[in-house]
Design an enzyme around this catalytic site. Structure first.
Site, mmCIF file in Angstrom:
data_model
loop_
_atom_site.group_PDB
_atom_site.id
_atom_site.type_symbol
_atom_site.label_atom_id
_atom_site.label_comp_id
_atom_site.label_asym_id
_atom_site.label_seq_id
_atom_site.Cartn_x
_atom_site.Cartn_y
_atom_site.Cartn_z
ATOM 1 N N ARG A 115 0.853 -1.188 0.000
ATOM 2 C CA ARG A 115 0.000 0.000 0.000
ATOM 3 C C ARG A 115 0.892 1.243 0.000
ATOM 4 N NH1 ARG A 115 -2.648 2.769 4.833
ATOM 5 N NH2 ARG A 115 -3.874 4.347 3.754
ATOM 6 N N HIS A 159 -2.944 10.927 1.204
ATOM 7 C CA HIS A 159 -2.308 10.681 2.494
ATOM 8 C C HIS A 159 -1.708 12.008 2.975
ATOM 9 C CE1 HIS A 159 -0.772 7.190 5.118
ATOM 10 N NE2 HIS A 159 -0.408 8.293 5.740
ATOM 11 N N GLU A 205 -6.958 8.292 6.968
ATOM 12 C CA GLU A 205 -7.061 8.863 8.315
ATOM 13 C C GLU A 205 -7.605 10.292 8.330
ATOM 14 O OE1 GLU A 205 -3.970 8.334 11.128
ATOM 15 O OE2 GLU A 205 -4.003 6.156 10.952
ATOM 16 N N ASN A 333 -7.175 1.618 10.018
ATOM 17 C CA ASN A 333 -5.830 1.750 10.578
ATOM 18 C C ASN A 333 -5.965 1.563 12.082
ATOM 19 O OD1 ASN A 333 -5.196 2.506 7.985
ATOM 20 N ND2 ASN A 333 -4.419 4.547 8.510
ATOM 21 N N TYR A 335 -4.128 1.035 15.708
ATOM 22 C CA TYR A 335 -2.911 1.087 16.517
ATOM 23 C C TYR A 335 -3.224 0.878 18.006
ATOM 24 C CZ TYR A 335 -0.284 2.813 12.490
ATOM 25 O OH TYR A 335 0.333 2.931 11.278
ATOM 26 N N GLU A 394 -3.436 -0.321 8.198
ATOM 27 C CA GLU A 394 -2.188 -0.026 8.912
ATOM 28 C C GLU A 394 -2.226 -0.642 10.296
ATOM 29 O OE1 GLU A 394 -0.847 4.048 9.317
ATOM 30 O OE2 GLU A 394 -1.513 4.523 7.277
HETATM 31 C C1 NOJ Z 1 -0.990 6.600 10.624
HETATM 32 C C2 NOJ Z 1 -0.609 7.394 9.413
HETATM 33 O O1 NOJ Z 1 -1.443 7.061 8.353
HETATM 34 C C3 NOJ Z 1 0.861 7.228 9.035
HETATM 35 O O2 NOJ Z 1 1.159 8.202 8.103
HETATM 36 C C4 NOJ Z 1 1.724 7.311 10.279
HETATM 37 O O3 NOJ Z 1 3.082 7.309 9.977
HETATM 38 C C5 NOJ Z 1 1.367 6.150 11.187
HETATM 39 N N1 NOJ Z 1 -0.003 6.314 11.604
HETATM 40 C C6 NOJ Z 1 2.218 6.047 12.446
HETATM 41 O O4 NOJ Z 1 1.997 7.149 13.248
#
Ligand code: NOJ
Length: 489
Positions: A115, A159, A205, A333, A335, A394
């Site tokens: 991606r 992005h 995002e 995404n 995290y 992500e």
């Molecule tokens: C999400 C973002 O899409 C990406 O650009 C960023 O580097 C990562 N999170 C890590 O923070």
């Protein structure tokens, strides 16, 4: 009995075989020797897509080459005091010139998907108007190189590197002119790449760049808008998404699939009672009503409109229809767990629990370690919005990533993070949650926005002086997972 290891033993352990680089997974079995591990691996579904991810401004460099126009991130990163290490993306990973070397890195992980994002200001230096053919030439070269190496390209159209010209002319996402310009750009690109690119993410995002860039003023373009204008900017972004979906449907090859890549506000039940799970579903819907919710439902929830009150965005029924255009997949995404939820007797039926200061986090302080988020977020999203295809667009972590004297990087915290998150993801797929693929952020260390190059997310370490790429221990770990399509306990 105590086991004694000589220095030579330890050195050997720290060498190629410990890194998993000496022999590809499965080679021992092929030679007729029993596999050293005897645990039962937890498999992912057949055909599960394994990939890695990057984005244009974070890796490309070459910001003034071949007719690229400036983006809001060029302006922002060149403004004193905005980036922790005073760096910018002028050079970054020099991926614009080293893309062949980088495709070889992807290939050696064994992943079959990548991606990346397309820089809008390379294609339309002024945001609209006359396209710059040299811009798409670069992505055509990249796409061809990926395909020649058996890697499926997944392109993201936005992005965060908005053409500066659009910010200057119309105020960026504060104006629906930007939404329209994005739709036109999406159609232009899709018409030219969809013969080879089957999967297109529209906007990456929205939650982050709107909140940080238009609300808190700490990302480009550095605005601190009042609530009403911020909601209007949100509306213009989802409108841009909808217009892009429609433009792509109108011009792209049949079979081209499209969807957003969103960092939803992730809600996790404090513990899994039926009441807490139900409360988490309600909270997830409400907390995401202004972005992913409206994209998937084609309407703002009553709760959202009530809460926004006079700050609600202005919109028409026609716009809602466009925003709600059907997606082929949803990228999430994932995290950190953002909210832990408990059921409540009071309206709205759920409460957000406060985090103890001792809650563990990774090397990036915002990145709380809560592997169960990658189980709950897709499971709940699939249920409340009836989604049939999800990609984890992500997931990953930064780590200290110090090069040791032996020239290697032992990123055991990243391996632990990935192992725990992937176990939870496998738990989800084994229950039938429709997650079809996973893109690890990131292929290599890169420009981590306001943190500059201080925070390293890559599977490959990058020396930004020499541009040398070195696989970290986690690269071998990931390659092993990909080769098995499974992860051990
Ligand atoms: C999400 C973002 O899409 C990406 O650009 C960023 O580097 C990562 N999170 C890590 O923070």
């Amino acid at each position: 009995m105590t086991l004694k290891f000589s220095r030579r033993h330890l050195a050997k352990l720290a060498g190629l075989s410990a890194l998993g680089l000496a022999m590809p997974a499965g080679a021992a079995e092929k030679k007729g020797k029993p596999a050293p591990e005897r645990f039962a691996p937890a498999p992912f579904p057949k055909g599960f897509v394994w990939g890695t991810a990057t984005s244009s401004y974070q890796i490309e460099g070459a910001t003034a080459e071949d007719g690229r126009g400036p983006s809001i991130w060029d302006t922002f990163s060149h403004t004193a005091g905005k980036i922790a290490d005073h760096s910018n993306g002028d050079r970054a990973n020099e991926h614009y010139h080293r893309y062949q070397e980088d495709v070889a890195l992807i290939r050696s992980l064994g992943v079959k998907a990548y991606r990346f994002s397309i820089a809008w200001p390379r294609v339309f230096p002024e945001g609209t108007g006359t396209p710059n053919p040299k811009g798409l030439d670069f992505y055509n070269r990249l796409i061809d190189e990926l395909l020649a190496n058996g890697i499926e390209p997944y392109a993201t159209l936005y992005h965060w590197d908005l053409p500066q010209a659009l910010q200057d002319r119309v105020g960026g996402w504060l104006s629906s002119d930007t939404s329209k310009a994005f739709g036109d750009y999406a159609g232009h690109v899709a018409a030219r790449i969809s013969d080879r690119v089957k999967n297109i993410f529209t906007i990456n995002e929205a939650g982050r760049f709107l909140e940080f860039g238009y609300g808190l003023g700490i990302d480009a373009p550095g605005l601190k808008l009042p609530a009403g204008e911020l909601n209007q900017a949100r509306h213009n972004v989802v409108l841009g998404h909808g217009l892009a979906v429609q433009a792509i449907r109108a011009v792209a090859r049949k079979g081209t699939r499209v969807g957003p890549a969103e960092n939803i506000a992730t809600c996790v039940p404090a513990f899994a009672t039926a009441e807490n799970i139900r409360a988490t579903e309600l909270a997830t819907r409400e907390m995401n009503a202004g972005l992913l919710g409206v994209m998937l439902e084609g309407k703002y929830t009553d709760g959202f409109l009530e809460y926004a009150g006079s700050n609600a965005p202005k919109f028409t029924a026609e716009e809602l229809k466009i925003i709600g255009s059907k997606n082929d997949f949803v990228g999430l995404n994932i995290y950190a767990p953002q909210f832990y939820i408990a059921a409540s007797d009071r309206k709205p039926g759920w409460s957000l629990l406060p985090f103890p200061a001792s809650f563990p986090h990774m090397n990036s302080e915002w990145l709380r370690f809560g592997p169960e988020v990658i189980y709950w977020a897709p499971k709940i999203a699939a249920k409340i919005w009836n989604i049939d295809t999800i990609y984890i667009s992500e997931n990953g972590t930064s780590s200290e990533d110090r090069l040791r004297d032996d020239g290697r990087i032992y990123d055991l915290d990243r391996i632990s993070f990935l192992r725990n998150y992937l176990v939870q993801l496998q738990r989800a797929t084994s229950e039938g949650v429709p997650v079809m693929g996973y893109f690890l952020w990131s292929l290599m260390d890169n420009f981590e926005w306001i943190y500059g190059y201080e925070k390293r997310f890559g599977l490959y370490h990058v020396d930004f002086q020499t541009q040398a790429r070195t696989p970290k221990l986690s690269a071998a770990f990931y390659r092993d997972v990909v080769a098995r399509n499974a992860i051990g306990p």
